[in-house]
Design a protein around this motif. Structure first.
Motif, PDB file in Angstrom:
ATOM      1  N   LYS A  65      -1.135  -7.579  15.143  1.00  0.00           N
ATOM      2  CA  LYS A  65      -1.095  -6.178  15.591  1.00  0.00           C
ATOM      3  C   LYS A  65      -1.188  -5.235  14.403  1.00  0.00           C
ATOM      4  O   LYS A  65      -1.752  -4.144  14.503  1.00  0.00           O
ATOM      5  CB  LYS A  65       0.172  -5.908  16.401  1.00  0.00           C
ATOM      6  CG  LYS A  65       0.080  -6.481  17.787  1.00  0.00           C
ATOM      7  CD  LYS A  65       1.211  -6.043  18.660  1.00  0.00           C
ATOM      8  CE  LYS A  65       0.991  -6.649  20.040  1.00  0.00           C
ATOM      9  NZ  LYS A  65       2.170  -6.588  20.857  1.00  0.00           N
ATOM     10  N   ALA A  66      -0.619  -5.642  13.281  1.00  0.00           N
ATOM     11  CA  ALA A  66      -0.646  -4.788  12.081  1.00  0.00           C
ATOM     12  C   ALA A  66      -2.045  -4.725  11.487  1.00  0.00           C
ATOM     13  O   ALA A  66      -2.476  -3.677  11.000  1.00  0.00           O
ATOM     14  CB  ALA A  66       0.339  -5.315  11.043  1.00  0.00           C
ATOM     15  N   LYS A  67      -2.745  -5.851  11.515  1.00  0.00           N
ATOM     16  CA  LYS A  67      -4.098  -5.912  10.960  1.00  0.00           C
ATOM     17  C   LYS A  67      -4.869  -6.972  11.749  1.00  0.00           C
ATOM     18  O   LYS A  67      -4.779  -8.156  11.440  1.00  0.00           O
ATOM     19  CB  LYS A  67      -4.069  -6.267   9.484  1.00  0.00           C
ATOM     20  CG  LYS A  67      -5.455  -6.252   8.837  1.00  0.00           C
ATOM     21  CD  LYS A  67      -5.345  -6.383   7.333  1.00  0.00           C
ATOM     22  CE  LYS A  67      -6.676  -6.344   6.656  1.00  0.00           C
ATOM     23  NZ  LYS A  67      -7.405  -5.104   6.795  1.00  0.00           N
ATOM     24  N   PRO A  68      -5.592  -6.549  12.759  1.00  0.00           N
ATOM     25  CA  PRO A  68      -6.336  -7.525  13.551  1.00  0.00           C
ATOM     26  C   PRO A  68      -7.323  -8.321  12.691  1.00  0.00           C
ATOM     27  O   PRO A  68      -8.020  -7.765  11.851  1.00  0.00           O
ATOM     28  CB  PRO A  68      -7.082  -6.664  14.579  1.00  0.00           C
ATOM     29  CG  PRO A  68      -6.281  -5.400  14.665  1.00  0.00           C
ATOM     30  CD  PRO A  68      -5.736  -5.182  13.276  1.00  0.00           C
ATOM     31  N   LEU A  69      -7.304  -9.623  12.884  1.00  0.00           N
ATOM     32  CA  LEU A  69      -8.227 -10.529  12.215  1.00  0.00           C
ATOM     33  C   LEU A  69      -9.103 -11.162  13.294  1.00  0.00           C
ATOM     34  O   LEU A  69      -8.789 -11.075  14.482  1.00  0.00           O
ATOM     35  CB  LEU A  69      -7.448 -11.603  11.443  1.00  0.00           C
ATOM     36  CG  LEU A  69      -6.470 -11.106  10.394  1.00  0.00           C
ATOM     37  CD1 LEU A  69      -5.621 -12.258   9.855  1.00  0.00           C
ATOM     38  CD2 LEU A  69      -7.196 -10.403   9.258  1.00  0.00           C
ATOM     39  N   LYS A  70     -10.164 -11.817  12.905  1.00  0.00           N
ATOM     40  CA  LYS A  70     -11.094 -12.413  13.869  1.00  0.00           C
ATOM     41  C   LYS A  70     -10.617 -13.797  14.309  1.00  0.00           C
ATOM     42  O   LYS A  70     -11.386 -14.758  14.309  1.00  0.00           O
ATOM     43  CB  LYS A  70     -12.482 -12.497  13.264  1.00  0.00           C
ATOM     44  CG  LYS A  70     -13.098 -11.154  13.002  1.00  0.00           C
ATOM     45  CD  LYS A  70     -14.470 -11.283  12.390  1.00  0.00           C
ATOM     46  CE  LYS A  70     -15.033  -9.894  12.117  1.00  0.00           C
ATOM     47  NZ  LYS A  70     -16.376  -9.944  11.568  1.00  0.00           N
ATOM     48  N   LEU A 141       1.815  -8.619   4.981  1.00  0.00           N
ATOM     49  CA  LEU A 141       2.610  -7.518   4.418  1.00  0.00           C
ATOM     50  C   LEU A 141       2.814  -6.396   5.431  1.00  0.00           C
ATOM     51  O   LEU A 141       3.928  -5.865   5.569  1.00  0.00           O
ATOM     52  CB  LEU A 141       1.947  -6.970   3.151  1.00  0.00           C
ATOM     53  CG  LEU A 141       1.978  -7.874   1.927  1.00  0.00           C
ATOM     54  CD1 LEU A 141       1.100  -7.287   0.812  1.00  0.00           C
ATOM     55  CD2 LEU A 141       3.391  -8.097   1.437  1.00  0.00           C
ATOM     56  N   LEU A 142       1.758  -6.029   6.145  1.00  0.00           N
ATOM     57  CA  LEU A 142       1.868  -4.958   7.142  1.00  0.00           C
ATOM     58  C   LEU A 142       2.736  -5.395   8.323  1.00  0.00           C
ATOM     59  O   LEU A 142       3.538  -4.611   8.839  1.00  0.00           O
ATOM     60  CB  LEU A 142       0.483  -4.532   7.615  1.00  0.00           C
ATOM     61  CG  LEU A 142      -0.378  -3.820   6.573  1.00  0.00           C
ATOM     62  CD1 LEU A 142      -1.825  -3.691   7.061  1.00  0.00           C
ATOM     63  CD2 LEU A 142       0.205  -2.461   6.207  1.00  0.00           C
ATOM     64  N   GLY A 143       2.587  -6.646   8.739  1.00  0.00           N
ATOM     65  CA  GLY A 143       3.445  -7.170   9.797  1.00  0.00           C
ATOM     66  C   GLY A 143       4.898  -7.196   9.374  1.00  0.00           C
ATOM     67  O   GLY A 143       5.800  -6.866  10.150  1.00  0.00           O
ATOM     68  N   LEU A 144       5.115  -7.572   8.133  1.00  0.00           N
ATOM     69  CA  LEU A 144       6.463  -7.598   7.569  1.00  0.00           C
ATOM     70  C   LEU A 144       7.087  -6.201   7.569  1.00  0.00           C
ATOM     71  O   LEU A 144       8.266  -6.035   7.897  1.00  0.00           O
ATOM     72  CB  LEU A 144       6.386  -8.147   6.144  1.00  0.00           C
ATOM     73  CG  LEU A 144       7.668  -8.500   5.428  1.00  0.00           C
ATOM     74  CD1 LEU A 144       8.428  -9.584   6.164  1.00  0.00           C
ATOM     75  CD2 LEU A 144       7.333  -8.953   4.009  1.00  0.00           C
ATOM     76  N   GLU A 145       6.291  -5.218   7.227  1.00  0.00           N
ATOM     77  CA  GLU A 145       6.775  -3.832   7.220  1.00  0.00           C
ATOM     78  C   GLU A 145       7.212  -3.395   8.619  1.00  0.00           C
ATOM     79  O   GLU A 145       8.292  -2.824   8.790  1.00  0.00           O
ATOM     80  CB  GLU A 145       5.659  -2.920   6.701  1.00  0.00           C
ATOM     81  CG  GLU A 145       6.054  -1.478   6.566  1.00  0.00           C
ATOM     82  CD  GLU A 145       4.906  -0.624   6.024  1.00  0.00           C
ATOM     83  OE1 GLU A 145       4.912   0.577   6.332  1.00  0.00           O
ATOM     84  OE2 GLU A 145       4.029  -1.143   5.308  1.00  0.00           O
ATOM     85  N   GLN A 146       6.398  -3.683   9.631  1.00  0.00           N
ATOM     86  CA  GLN A 146       6.752  -3.311  11.001  1.00  0.00           C
ATOM     87  C   GLN A 146       7.971  -4.103  11.473  1.00  0.00           C
ATOM     88  O   GLN A 146       8.853  -3.560  12.139  1.00  0.00           O
ATOM     89  CB  GLN A 146       5.582  -3.535  11.954  1.00  0.00           C
ATOM     90  CG  GLN A 146       5.871  -3.095  13.383  1.00  0.00           C
ATOM     91  CD  GLN A 146       6.285  -1.634  13.482  1.00  0.00           C
ATOM     92  OE1 GLN A 146       5.597  -0.760  12.976  1.00  0.00           O
ATOM     93  NE2 GLN A 146       7.409  -1.360  14.127  1.00  0.00           N
ATOM     94  N   TRP A 147       8.037  -5.378  11.105  1.00  0.00           N
ATOM     95  CA  TRP A 147       9.178  -6.206  11.474  1.00  0.00           C
ATOM     96  C   TRP A 147      10.468  -5.617  10.893  1.00  0.00           C
ATOM     97  O   TRP A 147      11.484  -5.536  11.571  1.00  0.00           O
ATOM     98  CB  TRP A 147       8.941  -7.632  10.978  1.00  0.00           C
ATOM     99  CG  TRP A 147      10.050  -8.599  11.240  1.00  0.00           C
ATOM    100  CD1 TRP A 147      10.445  -9.091  12.447  1.00  0.00           C
ATOM    101  CD2 TRP A 147      10.898  -9.208  10.259  1.00  0.00           C
ATOM    102  NE1 TRP A 147      11.488  -9.977  12.277  1.00  0.00           N
ATOM    103  CE2 TRP A 147      11.778 -10.061  10.946  1.00  0.00           C
ATOM    104  CE3 TRP A 147      10.987  -9.124   8.880  1.00  0.00           C
ATOM    105  CZ2 TRP A 147      12.750 -10.822  10.293  1.00  0.00           C
ATOM    106  CZ3 TRP A 147      11.950  -9.884   8.229  1.00  0.00           C
ATOM    107  CH2 TRP A 147      12.811 -10.721   8.939  1.00  0.00           C
TER     108      TRP A 147
END
Length: 184
Positions: A65-70, A141-147
């Motif tokens: 969700k923080a950074k969609p990957l393929k 890192l972005l997921g960690l920030e939201q978490w």
């Protein structure tokens, strides 16, 4: 002890990943990234030990969700299994067709160029996915920030995470060990 083991160990993982990228030991950076995802997924769970469900749940809820990957969370879990267990891209899940196989670009390599090569080479039913190591790292890192923000809003969950993090590895100096041994 508070939240310090949590912060210290997350920073330790981050500095290890950064060092691997700086030294261009990219496969080792992948190992640390997947280990970091495993660790945070476990911390966020109610389970005593880490499971593949913890990994997949955390990836779906935060990383993708923080950074969609393929790719999907199961693709990343399969890639994690390949990297951690056999030091390669393939895993039992990707070989059985339950997950797409992930290949990596790193350094100055471009996803698009690597993807064209993989599409040309690949003749199997699995669709190869190319992810740049930097994108995977940024997603963590972005997921960690939201978490972390979510933990700040949920004291019960935060307490559970802090309690689990208190069991992390820690440093004890040789002097401290000598002192304890002298008094026991």
């Amino acid at each position: 002890m508070g939240e310090y083991p949590l912060i210290e160990n997350i920073m330790l993982l981050k500095s290890g990943i950064d060092a691997c990228i700086e030294k261009k030991t990219f496969p080792l950076a992948l190992i640390l990234i997947y280990s970091a995802i495993d660790t945070i997924g476990w911390l966020d769970s109610k389970a005593e030990f880490s499971t593949h469900d913890d990994f997949i749940r955390w990836v779906d809820k935060y990383l993708l969700k923080a950074k969609p990957l393929k790719c999907t969370a199961i693709d990343l879990y399969a890639a994690r299994c390949g990297v951690l267990h056999t030091f390669r891209s393939g895993s039992q899940l990707s070989s059985s067709g339950k997950a797409d196989i992930i290949f990596y670009a790193w350094g100055k390599a471009k996803n698009e160029d690597m993807q064209r090569i993989m599409d040309y080479k690949n003749k199997s039913s699995n669709h190869p996915i190319v992810i740049h190591l930097d994108e995977l790292y940024q997603a963590w890192l972005l997921g960690l920030e939201q978490w972390g923000k979510d933990l700040d809003c949920d004291s019960d969950r935060s307490a559970r995470v802090t309690e689990k993090a208190a069991k992390f590895f820690g440093d004890v100096s040789v002097g401290t060990v000598s002192h304890i041994l002298s008094i026991i």
